[in-house]
Design an enzyme around this catalytic site. Structure first.
Site, PDB file in Angstrom:
ATOM      1  N   ASP A   1      -5.076  45.749  12.771  1.00  0.00           N
ATOM      2  CA  ASP A   1      -4.305  44.545  13.106  1.00  0.00           C
ATOM      3  C   ASP A   1      -5.209  43.624  13.933  1.00  0.00           C
ATOM      4  OD1 ASP A   1      -0.918  43.903  13.820  1.00  0.00           O
ATOM      5  OD2 ASP A   1      -2.571  42.706  14.595  1.00  0.00           O
TER       6      ASP A   1
ATOM      7  N   ASP B   1      -2.870  39.479   8.676  1.00  0.00           N
ATOM      8  CA  ASP B   1      -3.755  40.061   9.701  1.00  0.00           C
ATOM      9  C   ASP B   1      -3.602  41.562   9.873  1.00  0.00           C
ATOM     10  OD1 ASP B   1      -1.489  40.464  11.390  1.00  0.00           O
ATOM     11  OD2 ASP B   1      -2.733  40.060  13.141  1.00  0.00           O
ATOM     12  N   GLU B   2      -2.926  42.207   8.922  1.00  0.00           N
ATOM     13  CA  GLU B   2      -2.566  43.601   9.148  1.00  0.00           C
ATOM     14  C   GLU B   2      -2.619  44.384   7.839  1.00  0.00           C
ATOM     15  OE1 GLU B   2       1.414  45.693  10.929  1.00  0.00           O
ATOM     16  OE2 GLU B   2       1.395  43.537  10.672  1.00  0.00           O
TER      17      GLU B   2
HETATM   18  P1  TTP Z   1       0.860  39.674  14.974  1.00  0.00           P
HETATM   19  O1  TTP Z   1      -0.203  40.632  14.585  1.00  0.00           O
HETATM   20  O2  TTP Z   1       2.210  40.177  15.304  1.00  0.00           O
HETATM   21  O3  TTP Z   1       0.369  38.854  16.268  1.00  0.00           O
HETATM   22  P2  TTP Z   1      -1.064  38.407  16.692  1.00  0.00           P
HETATM   23  O4  TTP Z   1      -2.111  38.832  15.738  1.00  0.00           O
HETATM   24  O5  TTP Z   1      -1.025  36.925  16.944  1.00  0.00           O
HETATM   25  O6  TTP Z   1      -1.246  39.118  18.081  1.00  0.00           O
HETATM   26  P3  TTP Z   1      -1.600  40.637  18.378  1.00  0.00           P
HETATM   27  O7  TTP Z   1      -2.922  40.589  19.055  1.00  0.00           O
HETATM   28  O8  TTP Z   1      -0.527  41.105  19.269  1.00  0.00           O
HETATM   29  O9  TTP Z   1      -1.661  41.336  17.067  1.00  0.00           O
HETATM   30  O10 TTP Z   1       1.026  38.574  13.870  1.00  0.00           O
HETATM   31  C1  TTP Z   1      -0.072  38.052  13.138  1.00  0.00           C
HETATM   32  C2  TTP Z   1       0.080  36.559  12.916  1.00  0.00           C
HETATM   33  O11 TTP Z   1       1.302  36.293  12.217  1.00  0.00           O
HETATM   34  C3  TTP Z   1       0.157  35.761  14.202  1.00  0.00           C
HETATM   35  O12 TTP Z   1      -1.145  35.400  14.654  1.00  0.00           O
HETATM   36  C4  TTP Z   1       0.994  34.591  13.794  1.00  0.00           C
HETATM   37  C5  TTP Z   1       1.885  35.079  12.696  1.00  0.00           C
HETATM   38  N1  TTP Z   1       3.258  35.311  13.190  1.00  0.00           N
HETATM   39  C6  TTP Z   1       4.201  34.296  13.043  1.00  0.00           C
HETATM   40  O13 TTP Z   1       3.917  33.257  12.469  1.00  0.00           O
HETATM   41  N2  TTP Z   1       5.466  34.499  13.560  1.00  0.00           N
HETATM   42  C7  TTP Z   1       5.829  35.654  14.197  1.00  0.00           C
HETATM   43  O14 TTP Z   1       6.970  35.785  14.649  1.00  0.00           O
HETATM   44  C8  TTP Z   1       4.838  36.693  14.330  1.00  0.00           C
HETATM   45  C9  TTP Z   1       5.187  37.974  15.053  1.00  0.00           C
HETATM   46  C10 TTP Z   1       3.575  36.475  13.833  1.00  0.00           C
HETATM   47 MG    MG Z   2      -2.222  40.822  15.033  1.00  0.00          MG
END
Ligand code: TTP
Ligand code: MG
Length: 419
Positions: free
Chosen positions: A14, A109-110
């Protein structure tokens, strides 16, 4: 209950603060600033994500932009640029592609990667994981957190524990999984949102360990069988879900409807045995095994019902599939006087051989059954379908093609001998 006799190496990756990280990468002046990506605060937008600097003020994904702006007035706002994020996501995917074709992307991103089959080519899974992290950083400028474990649930929990730039390994084995999970709050369990977490807390379950130690009868009475079984399995670190690459079916099923409804449980079991036999053969022909079994029933009043169960060990032979279906039929279903118009089984949680390496505790009887089944398949290929039919199936055919077994609703579950 053994966690699983098979050992897989599942990696969950992630990216850290993904959209914000791409903005910082493309506009270096944003580095170290509280950056929020999302709809602007004067519109009625929401926050997509925030840099860790902005999160320090309490800004979170999915929060109303107006709220975020109140919490962090000095934030620098950027509108989302989805095409650019998709492009970076493809660059990350190119790194994964070097190490395995067993990849399940969950979002931009995952992803889950099954590294089980990669070990013989690239070395130990934890080293592969470290290389993937390093190559992502060197080639895309992004930072990833990763979790390595024997299943998807554990790997995903692990990847989230040491963000940013985290790497957490859960060593194989049920004891390690339980020790890893025990102190975590119940909302770490897959499927437990804020509402379920509240219910669990009211029942006195605060940590995953509390659920692992719970009395199953109590859990079932309070949560229902399906939810209780799901949570109990997860709390013990059990999760057979395969990494879904999209190139295999989600399930393999077989169902039959009857000209006259069946009321007799033995007759129903014989139908299920035929279904299980058919499914096991198809699993073997596709070199798959199933980790779960779903029983399907349509009653005389045309209502449809399903029951699902996870197997202790993934299988491609008839018996465990049949036994699971028969158990659900007899212990988890109340016909309330109705007959069965349709019965079926679906084999779920399908795994390919790459995901199943040498058993830690080889179950010899299972191995023997598999060898026998393979031999039967070869005979069938040579001499046709009808060559080998189990005694019990033969009996089923004779009976159902003669007079369909029909009994009034007083049919009580009868114990039958095993197959
Ligand atoms: P995440 O992996 O949940 O968040 P992140 O990568 O920004 O932060 P972390 O370091 O905690 O992993 O989500 C990935 C992307 O998806 C995030 O950058 C933006 C998008 N996203 C949204 O648009 N709306 C949302 O509610 C979430 C949770 C994520
Ligand atoms: Mg993330």
């Amino acid at each position: 209950m053994p966690a699983s006799a098979i050992q897989r190496a599942i990696l969950h990756v992630d990216l850290d603060q993904f959209y914000a990280a791409v903005e910082v990468l493309d506009f270096p002046e944003l580095k170290g600033q509280p950056v929020i990506v999302g709809g602007s605060p004067d519109s009625r937008g929401v926050v997509c994500t925030a840099s860790y600097e902005a999160r320090a003020f309490g800004v979170r994904s999915a929060m109303a932009s107006a709220t975020a702006s109140r919490l962090c007035p000095q934030a620098i706002w950027r509108p989302p640029r989805m095409d650019r994020y998709a492009e970076k996501s493809r660059e990350v995917r190119a790194v994964f592609d070097r190490y395995t074709d067993q990849i399940e992307p969950l979002s931009l991103d995952e992803a889950f990667l099954d590294l089980t089959g990669s070990i013989k080519l690239f070395g130990p899974a934890d080293e592969i994981a470290q290389r993937i992290k390093r190559e992502i950083r060197a080639e895309t400028g992004l930072v990833a957190s990763a979790g390595l474990a024997e299943n998807k649930f554990l790997a995903k929990v692990a990847s989230d524990l040491k963000k940013p730039d985290g790497f957490v390994v859960v060593p194989p084995g049920q004891e390690n999984a339980e020790r890893f999970l025990a102190p975590l709050p119940v909302n770490r369990l897959w499927g437990v949102g804020p509402k379920s977490a509240e219910v669990l807390q009211k029942l006195g379950f605060h940590t995953v360990g509390d659920i692992a130690r719970a009395d199953v009868v109590f859990l079932t009475a309070r949560l229902g069988a399906i939810q209780a079984e799901h949570l109990y399995a997860l709390a013990h670190g059990i999760d057979h879900r395969p990494v879904e690459t999209g190139d295999r079916p989600k399930s393999i099923g077989k169902e039959n409807s009857f000209a006259r409804d069946l009321y007799d449980l033995d007759a129903m079991e014989r139908e299920l045995l035929a279904c299980a036999e058919d499914i096991a053969q198809r699993l073997r022909s596709r070199a798959l095994r199933c980790g779960g079994v779903t029983l399907k029933i349509r009653l005389s009043d045309l209502t449809r019902h399903t029951r699902a169960e996870l197997l202790h060990e993934p299988t491609d032979v008839t018996e465990p599939i049949f036994q699971a279906a028969a158990r659900m039929l007899r212990t988890r279903f109340d016909f309330k006087g109705q007959g069965a118009r349709l019965l079926g089984i679906a084999a779920t949680h399908l795994l390919s051989p790459d995901e199943i390496t040498a058993s830690l505790f080889p179950d010899e009887s299972a191995e023997r059954r598999r060898r026998v089944a393979n031999a039967v398949d070869r005979l069938r290929d040579r001499f046709g379908e009808e060559t080998i039919t189990r005694g019990r199936l033969l009996e089923a055919r004779e009976r159902t093609t003669g007079t369909p077994s029909e009994r009034p609703s007083d049919a009580k579950p009868k114990r039958t001998k095993g197959v």
